[in-house]
Enzyme design. Structure first.
Site, mmCIF file in Angstrom:
data_model
loop_
_atom_site.group_PDB
_atom_site.id
_atom_site.type_symbol
_atom_site.label_atom_id
_atom_site.label_comp_id
_atom_site.label_asym_id
_atom_site.label_seq_id
_atom_site.Cartn_x
_atom_site.Cartn_y
_atom_site.Cartn_z
ATOM 1 N N LYS A 116 0.848 -1.203 0.000
ATOM 2 C CA LYS A 116 0.000 0.000 0.000
ATOM 3 C C LYS A 116 0.874 1.240 0.000
ATOM 4 C CE LYS A 116 0.835 1.525 4.329
ATOM 5 N NZ LYS A 116 1.539 2.766 4.622
ATOM 6 N N ASP B 226 -2.303 -1.586 10.289
ATOM 7 C CA ASP B 226 -2.558 -1.571 8.842
ATOM 8 C C ASP B 226 -3.196 -2.854 8.327
ATOM 9 O OD1 ASP B 226 -1.565 0.989 8.429
ATOM 10 O OD2 ASP B 226 0.461 0.300 7.936
#
Length: 288
Positions: free
Chosen positions: A9, A135
Protein backbone atom coordinates in the site's frame (compact mmCIF):
# COMPACT_ATOMS: atom_id res chain seq x y z
CA UNK A 1 -0.86 -25.38 -1.74
CA UNK A 2 -3.14 -22.34 -1.73
CA UNK A 3 -1.61 -19.07 -3.00
CA UNK A 4 -2.80 -15.58 -2.03
CA UNK A 5 -1.52 -12.24 -3.32
CA UNK A 6 -0.43 -9.66 -0.70
CA UNK A 7 -0.22 -6.20 -2.35
CA UNK A 8 1.74 -3.24 -0.96
CA UNK A 9 0.00 0.00 0.00
CA UNK A 10 0.94 3.63 -0.31
CA UNK A 11 -0.45 6.57 1.68
CA UNK A 12 -1.92 9.32 -0.47
CA UNK A 13 -2.45 11.21 2.78
CA UNK A 14 -1.33 10.56 6.35
CA UNK A 15 -2.52 12.87 9.08
CA UNK A 16 -2.08 12.54 12.86
CA UNK A 17 -4.77 14.33 14.87
CA UNK A 18 -3.74 13.71 18.50
CA UNK A 19 -2.18 11.22 20.91
CA UNK A 20 -4.76 8.94 22.50
CA UNK A 21 -4.94 7.83 26.14
CA UNK A 22 -3.92 4.29 25.02
CA UNK A 23 -0.66 5.78 23.64
CA UNK A 24 -1.66 5.19 20.02
CA UNK A 25 -2.09 8.19 17.72
CA UNK A 26 -5.46 9.06 16.24
CA UNK A 27 -4.84 9.05 12.49
CA UNK A 28 -6.73 9.96 9.34
CA UNK A 29 -5.20 8.62 6.16
CA UNK A 30 -6.08 7.60 2.64
CA UNK A 31 -4.40 4.43 1.49
CA UNK A 32 -4.48 2.58 -1.80
CA UNK A 33 -2.92 -0.66 -3.02
CA UNK A 34 -0.29 -0.88 -5.75
CA UNK A 35 0.74 -3.72 -8.03
CA UNK A 36 3.80 -4.75 -6.06
CA UNK A 37 2.96 -7.85 -4.06
CA UNK A 38 4.33 -10.68 -1.94
CA UNK A 39 2.98 -14.15 -2.69
CA UNK A 40 1.76 -16.19 0.27
CA UNK A 41 1.57 -19.98 -0.01
CA UNK A 42 -0.44 -21.95 2.57
CA UNK A 43 -0.16 -25.71 3.06
CA UNK A 44 -1.80 -27.80 5.79
CA UNK A 45 0.40 -29.64 8.30
CA UNK A 46 -0.66 -32.61 10.42
CA UNK A 47 1.69 -31.87 13.34
CA UNK A 48 -0.24 -28.79 14.52
CA UNK A 49 2.78 -26.48 13.99
CA UNK A 50 2.80 -23.03 12.37
CA UNK A 51 5.91 -22.82 10.22
CA UNK A 52 7.13 -19.74 8.32
CA UNK A 53 9.36 -20.17 5.28
CA UNK A 54 10.54 -17.05 3.44
CA UNK A 55 12.70 -16.12 0.47
CA UNK A 56 14.11 -13.25 2.58
CA UNK A 57 16.36 -14.02 5.56
CA UNK A 58 15.28 -10.81 7.32
CA UNK A 59 11.69 -12.04 7.67
CA UNK A 60 11.22 -13.43 11.23
CA UNK A 61 9.99 -17.05 11.33
CA UNK A 62 8.37 -16.96 14.79
CA UNK A 63 5.60 -15.12 16.65
CA UNK A 64 7.18 -11.74 15.74
CA UNK A 65 5.90 -12.37 12.21
CA UNK A 66 2.43 -10.91 11.57
CA UNK A 67 1.47 -13.85 9.29
CA UNK A 68 2.37 -16.24 12.12
CA UNK A 69 0.21 -14.18 14.51
CA UNK A 70 -2.67 -14.29 12.01
CA UNK A 71 -2.53 -18.09 11.80
CA UNK A 72 -2.22 -18.44 15.57
CA UNK A 73 -5.17 -16.11 16.18
CA UNK A 74 -7.50 -18.06 13.86
CA UNK A 75 -6.31 -21.43 15.20
CA UNK A 76 -6.89 -20.44 18.82
CA UNK A 77 -10.21 -18.71 18.14
CA UNK A 78 -11.73 -21.60 16.19
CA UNK A 79 -9.99 -24.55 17.87
CA UNK A 80 -8.28 -25.65 14.65
CA UNK A 81 -6.13 -28.74 15.26
CA UNK A 82 -4.11 -28.77 12.05
CA UNK A 83 -1.03 -26.63 11.48
CA UNK A 84 0.09 -24.68 8.44
CA UNK A 85 3.28 -23.93 6.53
CA UNK A 86 3.21 -20.28 5.41
CA UNK A 87 5.66 -19.58 2.60
CA UNK A 88 6.34 -15.91 1.92
CA UNK A 89 7.81 -14.91 -1.42
CA UNK A 90 8.96 -11.35 -0.71
CA UNK A 91 8.75 -8.64 -3.36
CA UNK A 92 7.75 -5.78 -1.04
CA UNK A 93 10.80 -4.28 0.75
CA UNK A 94 10.90 -4.77 4.54
CA UNK A 95 10.48 -1.85 7.01
CA UNK A 96 9.71 0.40 4.06
CA UNK A 97 6.38 2.13 4.85
CA UNK A 98 4.56 -0.14 2.34
CA UNK A 99 2.79 -2.45 4.85
CA UNK A 100 4.53 -5.60 3.60
CA UNK A 101 4.23 -7.48 6.90
CA UNK A 102 0.65 -6.30 7.41
CA UNK A 103 -0.31 -7.36 3.90
CA UNK A 104 1.26 -10.80 4.46
CA UNK A 105 -0.88 -11.16 7.61
CA UNK A 106 -4.01 -10.04 5.75
CA UNK A 107 -3.36 -12.52 2.92
CA UNK A 108 -2.81 -15.27 5.51
CA UNK A 109 -6.18 -14.43 7.13
CA UNK A 110 -7.95 -14.51 3.74
CA UNK A 111 -6.21 -17.73 2.68
CA UNK A 112 -6.73 -19.64 5.94
CA UNK A 113 -10.39 -18.61 5.85
CA UNK A 114 -10.62 -20.75 2.71
CA UNK A 115 -8.15 -23.51 3.70
CA UNK A 116 -9.86 -24.08 7.06
CA UNK A 117 -13.43 -23.53 5.73
CA UNK A 118 -14.19 -20.80 8.26
CA UNK A 119 -16.64 -18.91 5.98
CA UNK A 120 -15.80 -15.55 7.55
CA UNK A 121 -16.64 -12.29 5.76
CA UNK A 122 -14.01 -9.66 4.88
CA UNK A 123 -15.45 -7.51 7.70
CA UNK A 124 -14.89 -10.31 10.23
CA UNK A 125 -11.38 -10.96 8.94
CA UNK A 126 -10.62 -7.22 9.18
CA UNK A 127 -11.66 -7.28 12.86
CA UNK A 128 -9.12 -10.04 13.50
CA UNK A 129 -6.59 -8.04 11.50
CA UNK A 130 -7.00 -5.06 13.86
CA UNK A 131 -5.78 -7.26 16.74
CA UNK A 132 -2.51 -7.92 14.89
CA UNK A 133 -1.47 -4.47 13.61
CA UNK A 134 -2.88 -1.08 12.63
CA UNK A 135 -2.56 -1.57 8.84
CA UNK A 136 -3.77 -5.19 8.70
CA UNK A 137 -7.49 -4.31 8.52
CA UNK A 138 -6.93 -2.11 5.48
CA UNK A 139 -4.80 -4.82 3.85
CA UNK A 140 -7.59 -7.40 4.35
CA UNK A 141 -9.83 -5.25 2.13
CA UNK A 142 -7.22 -3.71 -0.17
CA UNK A 143 -8.48 -1.19 -2.71
CA UNK A 144 -8.70 2.44 -1.63
CA UNK A 145 -9.98 3.61 1.74
CA UNK A 146 -10.07 6.28 4.39
CA UNK A 147 -8.56 4.78 7.56
CA UNK A 148 -9.25 6.39 10.95
CA UNK A 149 -8.87 5.47 14.63
CA UNK A 150 -5.38 3.97 14.88
CA UNK A 151 -5.81 2.88 11.27
CA UNK A 152 -8.26 0.02 11.84
CA UNK A 153 -11.54 1.85 10.99
CA UNK A 154 -11.91 1.46 7.24
CA UNK A 155 -14.27 3.33 4.93
CA UNK A 156 -14.07 2.26 1.29
CA UNK A 157 -13.76 4.98 -1.35
CA UNK A 158 -13.57 4.90 -5.15
CA UNK A 159 -10.33 3.89 -6.91
CA UNK A 160 -8.05 6.85 -7.73
CA UNK A 161 -7.43 7.98 -11.33
CA UNK A 162 -5.09 5.44 -13.00
CA UNK A 163 -1.42 6.37 -13.22
CA UNK A 164 2.08 4.94 -12.88
CA UNK A 165 3.72 4.78 -9.46
CA UNK A 166 7.50 4.84 -9.08
CA UNK A 167 8.71 3.57 -5.70
CA UNK A 168 12.25 4.20 -4.46
CA UNK A 169 13.59 2.82 -1.18
CA UNK A 170 17.00 3.78 0.19
CA UNK A 171 19.12 1.11 1.92
CA UNK A 172 17.75 1.78 5.39
CA UNK A 173 14.88 0.52 7.51
CA UNK A 174 12.77 2.92 9.54
CA UNK A 175 11.20 2.21 12.93
CA UNK A 176 7.56 3.37 12.88
CA UNK A 177 7.66 3.72 16.69
CA UNK A 178 10.69 6.04 16.49
CA UNK A 179 9.02 8.22 13.85
CA UNK A 180 5.75 8.56 15.77
CA UNK A 181 7.79 9.14 18.94
CA UNK A 182 9.58 12.06 17.29
CA UNK A 183 6.41 13.71 15.98
CA UNK A 184 5.55 17.12 17.45
CA UNK A 185 1.91 17.90 16.79
CA UNK A 186 2.24 21.68 17.35
CA UNK A 187 2.48 23.66 14.14
CA UNK A 188 2.47 20.73 11.71
CA UNK A 189 0.89 21.22 8.29
CA UNK A 190 -2.09 18.87 8.04
CA UNK A 191 -3.00 17.39 4.66
CA UNK A 192 -6.46 18.18 3.29
CA UNK A 193 -8.09 14.74 3.53
CA UNK A 194 -11.51 15.96 2.31
CA UNK A 195 -9.92 17.51 -0.78
CA UNK A 196 -8.12 14.23 -1.53
CA UNK A 197 -11.41 12.30 -1.30
CA UNK A 198 -13.01 14.85 -3.63
CA UNK A 199 -10.11 14.48 -6.11
CA UNK A 200 -10.51 10.69 -6.12
CA UNK A 201 -14.30 10.74 -6.41
CA UNK A 202 -14.25 13.27 -9.28
CA UNK A 203 -11.31 11.51 -11.00
CA UNK A 204 -9.33 14.77 -10.86
CA UNK A 205 -5.68 13.75 -11.27
CA UNK A 206 -4.17 17.27 -10.93
CA UNK A 207 -6.16 17.86 -7.70
CA UNK A 208 -5.05 14.45 -6.41
CA UNK A 209 -1.41 15.41 -7.03
CA UNK A 210 -1.94 18.75 -5.26
CA UNK A 211 -3.57 17.03 -2.25
CA UNK A 212 -0.82 14.54 -1.32
CA UNK A 213 0.47 15.03 2.24
CA UNK A 214 2.17 13.10 5.05
CA UNK A 215 2.83 14.66 8.47
CA UNK A 216 5.50 12.04 9.27
CA UNK A 217 7.79 13.27 6.48
CA UNK A 218 9.41 15.99 8.60
CA UNK A 219 10.40 13.48 11.32
CA UNK A 220 11.83 10.85 8.94
CA UNK A 221 13.61 13.55 6.89
CA UNK A 222 15.47 14.66 10.05
CA UNK A 223 16.40 11.09 10.98
CA UNK A 224 17.35 10.05 7.44
CA UNK A 225 18.44 12.89 5.09
CA UNK A 226 18.82 10.40 2.20
CA UNK A 227 15.01 10.22 2.04
CA UNK A 228 14.91 13.97 1.30
CA UNK A 229 17.47 13.46 -1.50
CA UNK A 230 15.29 10.80 -3.15
CA UNK A 231 12.21 13.02 -2.95
CA UNK A 232 14.08 15.99 -4.45
CA UNK A 233 15.57 13.88 -7.26
CA UNK A 234 12.20 12.37 -8.13
CA UNK A 235 10.73 15.87 -8.38
CA UNK A 236 13.70 17.01 -10.47
CA UNK A 237 13.34 14.07 -12.87
CA UNK A 238 9.74 15.12 -13.54
CA UNK A 239 7.26 13.12 -11.41
CA UNK A 240 3.84 14.81 -11.24
CA UNK A 241 3.75 14.55 -7.44
CA UNK A 242 6.04 12.95 -4.84
CA UNK A 243 5.45 11.80 -1.25
CA UNK A 244 6.94 9.51 1.38
CA UNK A 245 4.73 6.50 2.15
CA UNK A 246 3.81 5.71 5.76
CA UNK A 247 6.71 6.31 8.16
CA UNK A 248 9.12 5.76 5.26
CA UNK A 249 11.71 5.44 4.01
CA UNK A 250 10.08 4.59 0.64
CA UNK A 251 9.23 7.60 -1.51
CA UNK A 252 6.74 7.33 -4.36
CA UNK A 253 6.13 9.48 -7.40
CA UNK A 254 2.93 9.59 -9.44
CA UNK A 255 3.37 9.86 -13.22
CA UNK A 256 0.65 10.02 -15.88
CA UNK A 257 2.89 10.07 -18.96
CA UNK A 258 4.45 6.68 -19.78
CA UNK A 259 7.52 8.03 -21.65
CA UNK A 260 8.51 10.01 -18.54
CA UNK A 261 8.39 6.85 -16.37
CA UNK A 262 11.54 5.27 -17.82
CA UNK A 263 13.44 8.57 -17.58
CA UNK A 264 12.62 8.90 -13.87
CA UNK A 265 13.31 5.19 -13.24
CA UNK A 266 16.73 5.33 -14.93
CA UNK A 267 17.62 8.58 -13.15
CA UNK A 268 16.81 7.09 -9.73
CA UNK A 269 18.60 3.80 -10.44
CA UNK A 270 21.80 5.85 -10.64
CA UNK A 271 21.89 6.21 -6.85
CA UNK A 272 19.12 4.01 -5.41
CA UNK A 273 19.16 0.21 -5.75
CA UNK A 274 15.53 -0.53 -4.98
CA UNK A 275 13.34 1.21 -7.56
CA UNK A 276 10.03 -0.22 -8.78
CA UNK A 277 7.57 0.88 -11.45
CA UNK A 278 4.01 -0.27 -10.69
CA UNK A 279 0.40 0.69 -11.31
CA UNK A 280 -2.25 1.70 -8.80
CA UNK A 281 -4.57 -1.26 -8.15
CA UNK A 282 -7.37 0.70 -6.49
CA UNK A 283 -9.82 -2.25 -6.44
CA UNK A 284 -10.70 -4.34 -3.37
CA UNK A 285 -9.27 -7.81 -2.81
CA UNK A 286 -11.39 -10.89 -3.49
CA UNK A 287 -12.04 -12.99 -0.35
CA UNK A 288 -9.10 -15.32 -1.11
Amino acid sequence: MLYVKAPAKINLTLDVLYKRPDNYHEVEMIMTTVDLADRIGLESRHDGQIKIVSTDNFVPDDHRNFAYQAAELLRNTYGIKEGVTISIEKQIPIAAGLAGGSSDAAATLRGLNELWNLNLSLDELAEYGAKIGSDVSFCVYGGTALATGRGEKIQEIAPPPPCWVILAKPKIGVSTADVYGGLKLDGIKHPNTKQMIQAIETNDYPLLCASLGNVLETVTFKLHPEVVTIKEQMQRFGADAVLMSGSGPTVFGLVESEPRVSRIYNGLRGFCEEVYVVRLLGERNPLA
